[in-house]
Design a protein around this motif. Structure first.
Motif, short mmCIF file in Angstrom:
data_model
loop_
_atom_site.label_atom_id
_atom_site.label_comp_id
_atom_site.label_asym_id
_atom_site.label_seq_id
_atom_site.Cartn_x
_atom_site.Cartn_y
_atom_site.Cartn_z
N TYR A 297 44.79 -3.79 35.76
CA TYR A 297 44.20 -2.74 34.91
C TYR A 297 42.77 -2.50 35.36
O TYR A 297 42.17 -3.36 36.02
CB TYR A 297 44.33 -3.12 33.43
N LYS A 298 42.28 -1.32 35.08
CA LYS A 298 41.02 -0.91 35.72
C LYS A 298 39.96 -0.47 34.73
O LYS A 298 40.30 0.06 33.67
CB LYS A 298 41.31 0.29 36.65
N PRO A 299 38.71 -0.63 35.14
CA PRO A 299 37.65 0.05 34.40
C PRO A 299 37.97 1.54 34.50
O PRO A 299 38.37 2.00 35.58
CB PRO A 299 36.38 -0.28 35.20
N ASP A 300 37.86 2.27 33.42
CA ASP A 300 38.24 3.70 33.28
C ASP A 300 39.61 3.88 32.64
O ASP A 300 39.92 4.98 32.19
CB ASP A 300 38.23 4.49 34.62
N ASP A 301 40.44 2.83 32.62
CA ASP A 301 41.72 2.98 31.92
C ASP A 301 41.47 3.17 30.43
O ASP A 301 40.44 2.73 29.90
CB ASP A 301 42.58 1.70 32.10
N VAL A 302 42.43 3.82 29.77
CA VAL A 302 42.42 3.86 28.30
C VAL A 302 43.71 3.21 27.82
O VAL A 302 44.80 3.56 28.27
CB VAL A 302 42.30 5.31 27.77
N LEU A 303 43.58 2.20 26.98
CA LEU A 303 44.75 1.45 26.49
C LEU A 303 45.03 1.83 25.04
O LEU A 303 44.10 2.05 24.27
CB LEU A 303 44.47 -0.05 26.57
N VAL A 304 46.31 1.91 24.72
CA VAL A 304 46.68 2.13 23.31
C VAL A 304 47.10 0.78 22.75
O VAL A 304 48.14 0.24 23.11
CB VAL A 304 47.83 3.14 23.17
N ALA A 305 46.25 0.23 21.89
CA ALA A 305 46.53 -1.09 21.33
C ALA A 305 47.70 -1.02 20.35
O ALA A 305 48.13 0.06 19.95
CB ALA A 305 45.28 -1.62 20.61
#
Ligand code: BES
Ligand code: ZN
Ligand code: ZN
Length: 471
Positions: A297-305
Motif C-alpha cells: 500500500y502506498k502513500p496517496d492511497d485512500v482506504l475505506v475502513a
C-alpha cells in the motif's frame, strides 16, 4: 529457579546466602557496619555488597518501600545467578513489599537466551521467602497472585523477544491457539478471506506486501456472573519496516517489538484466567507485518475502513492506527463491553513526550484514567496522561478523504495518533475507552528497575492490578 514462600523462621531455613535490604540511614545500625563501610558500601539504591564469608548479600535501597525493593531485588538476583551459590533466603517484614520482591526475582532474573548456541548455565536454584510473623494465609495469596502476574509478564516478554522470522502473524495465531487450549479460552481466528468479508480494508492494506497472511485473533475468558466485561485490543505488528515510507536503518532495528501490544493483551488474558478473576475478558489482536513490495500500500492511497470512514494514507509507517481502526471497530460490534482498552507501540512521539519508561494514557474519561494511575503505581509501572484537545484534532484533516493517517504538524504526535483512533470509537463508547501508547515502555536496550534487555511486558502488571480491583 524455584521460588518458595515459607512460614518458618528465617534461622530455620537452610540457604547459602541471606539477602538483606539496607537504606543509607540504616547502615550505621547494621551488625556488619564496619566491614560494609570498609568495602565502600554506602547502601545507595541498586548498589550491592557481597559478604561471602558471612553468607550475606546486602542490597542498597533509598527506602524500605516496594518500588525500591523491587529494583534492589532485581540487582541482587542477577548477582546470585552469576555466582556459584545454589540457594538464598530473604526475610519478608511486610505483606506490602512481598509482590515487589516477587517481581524483582522473577522479572529481574529473566533472561532470554533462546538464540544463544551455548546458554549460560546457572547453579543458582532456589530462593526462599520467609514470612515468619505475618498472616501466612494472606501472604500466600499475595505471593501466588504475584507469581501468576510476573510469569504472565515473562510470557509476554518471551513472545515480544521472538524474532520476526519466527514470530509472524500466522505463528502468532498458533501461539494464541495454544494459549486458548491451555487456559480453556474461547478462540476465533479471522484469516485474510474473512477479513475481506468483514471489509477490514485498512488492516488488510498494511499487511498486503507481506508473505505472511494477516489475521485477527479473538480470545475470550468468560467466567460465570462476571462483574464487568472488558475488551482488550492489541497492536500486533510482528514487524514494522515502515512500508514504502521505509524506516531509516537504525530506526528499523528493534521493530520486532511492534507486536508488544498484542503480546501484552495475551499476557493479560492469561493472567486473568489463571487468577480466576470475576471479569469477562475479550482480547482482540490485529496480527500484521508491514513490508515493502510491488503489492505494498502506498502513500496517496485512500482506504475505506471497516466503519466506512475513508483514510488518506500519507505515511505507510503510521500503520498501527490503520490496523487498530479496523480491529477497534470489529471489537465494538462483537462485544458490548463495559470498558475497551487498547495497547499499542503506536508512536515515537510518545517516547519523546514521556521518556522511554512511561506508558502514555489517552481517553475521554478522567475517572477511568485516574483508575489506571493508581493501578500503575501499585503495580510498579509508570504512566502519564496525554490530553486530547479539539485544536490538535484539526491536524488530521484530509483534503480528499475523511481523515489523514498522519498529522500535518510535527507536534503532539502521540496525541494526534490517539485522536485518530478516537475517530473509530463509537459515540456510546467514548467514555469507556482508554488508549495506552507503550512505544517507550515496552522495550529497553538498557536495564532499568526489574526490566532487563529486551521486552519489558509493559501493561500486564498494571492491567492485572486494575482488573483485580474492579467493582
Ligand atoms: N511502530 C512505530 C512507533 C514506534 C516508534 C514504536 C519507536 C516504538 C519505538 C509506528 O508504527 C510508527 O512508525 N510511527 C510513526 C508515525 C509517524 C509516521 C506519523 C512514528 O512514530 O514516527
Ligand atoms: Zn510504523
Ligand atoms: Zn508500528
Amino acid at each position: 529457579m524455584n521460588i518458595k514462600l515459607s512460614n518458618k523462621n528465617s534461622a530455620d531455613v537452610k540457604a547459602d546466602i541471606l539477602i538483606e535490604f539496607l537504606s543509607p540511614e540504616e547502615l550505621s545500625g547494621h551488625v556488619e557496619t564496619e566491614i560494609l563501610t570498609k568495602a565502600g558500601f554506602k547502601a545507595e539504591q541498586d548498589s550491592t555488597c557481597f559478604l561471602h564469608e558471612k553468607g550475606l548479600l546486602v542490597c542498597g535501597v533509598d527506602e524500605q518501600k516496594s518500588d525500591d525493593i523491587r529494583s534492589a531485588m532485581a540487582c541482587g538476583i542477577k548477582l546470585l545467578k552469576a555466582s556459584n551459590y545454589e540457594s538464598a533466603k530473604v526475610n519478608i517484614h511486610s505483606k506490602k513489599t512481598l509482590a515487589a520482591l516477587v517481581d524483582g526475582i522473577v522479572l529481574g532474573g529473566y533472561e532470554y537466551d533462546v538464540y544463544k548456541s551455548k546458554p549460560k548455565k546457572s547453579t543458582f536454584k532456589k530462593i526462599s521467602l520467609t514470612a515468619d510473623g505475618l498472616d501466612f494465609q494472606k501472604s500466600e495469596k499475595v505471593f501466588n497472585h504475584a507469581m501468576i502476574i510476573a510469569k504472565a509478564t515473562n510470557f509476554t516478554r518471551d513472545i515480544v523477544n521472538m524474532i520476526p522470522q519466527d514470530l509472524h502473524p500466522q505463528t502468532l495465531v498458533t501461539l494464541a491457539q495454544k494459549l486458548a487450549e491451555e487456559n480453556k479460552l474461547g478462540c476465533t481466528i479471522l484469516q485474510e478471506e474473512d477479513l475481506k468479508k468483514e471489509n477490514m480494508n485498512a488492516m488488510l492494506a498494511v499487511g498486503r506486501a507481506s508473505v505472511h497472511g494477516s489475521a485477527l485473533i479473538h480470545l475470550s475468558y468468560t467466567p460465570k456472573n462476571p462483574k464487568k466485561i472488558i475488551s482488550l485490543v492489541g497492536k500486533g505488528l510482528t514487524y514494522d519496516s515502515g512500508g514504502l515510507s521505509l524506516k531509516p536503518a537504525t530506526s528499523m532495528v528493534t521493530m520486532k517489538m511492534d507486536k508488544a501490544g498484542a503480546c501484552a493483551v495475551l499476557g493479560m488474558i492469561k493472567a486473568a484466567s489463571e487468577l480466576e478473576l470475576d471479569v469477562e475478558i475479550h482480547a482482540f489482536i490485529g496480527a500484521v507485518e508491514n513490508m515493502i513490495g510491488g503489492d505494498a500500500y502506498k502513500p496517496d492511497d485512500v482506504l475505506v475502513a471497516r466503519s466506512g470512514t475513508t483514510i488518506e494514507v500519507r505515511n505507510t509507517d503510521a500503520e498501527g492506527r490503520l490496523v487498530l481502526a479496523d480491529v477497534l471497530d470489529y471489537a465494538q460490534e462483537k462485544v458490548q463491553a463495559d470498558f475497551i482498552f487498547d495497547f499499542a507501540t503506536l508512536t515515537g512521539a510518545c517516547v519523546v513526550a514521556l521518556g522511554p519508561f512511561t506508558t502514555g494514557v489517552m481517553g475521554h474519561s478522567n475517572k477511568l484514567k485516574y483508575g489506571f494511575f493508581d493501578a500503575a503505581r501499585h503495580s510498579g509501572e509508570l504512566v502519564g496522561a496525554l490530553p486530547f484537545n479539539k485544536h490538535l484534532k484539526k491536524f488530521l484533516k484530509s483534503e480528499i478523504a475523511d481523515i489523514s493517517n498522519t498529522s500535518s504538524k510535527p507536534y503532539g504526535g502521540a496525541i494526534t495518533a490517539g485522536i485518530f483512533l478516537d475517530k473509530f470509537i463509537k459515540d456510546e463508547n467514548k467514555e469507556k475507552w482508554i488508549h495506552f501508547d507503550i512505544a517507550g515502555s515496552a522495550y529497553t536496550e538498557t536495564p532499568w528497575d526489574c526490566n532487563v534487555y529486551g521486552a519489558t511486558g509493559a501493561g500486564v502488571r498494571m492491567m492485572c492490578e486494575y482488573l483485580k480491583n474492579i467493582e
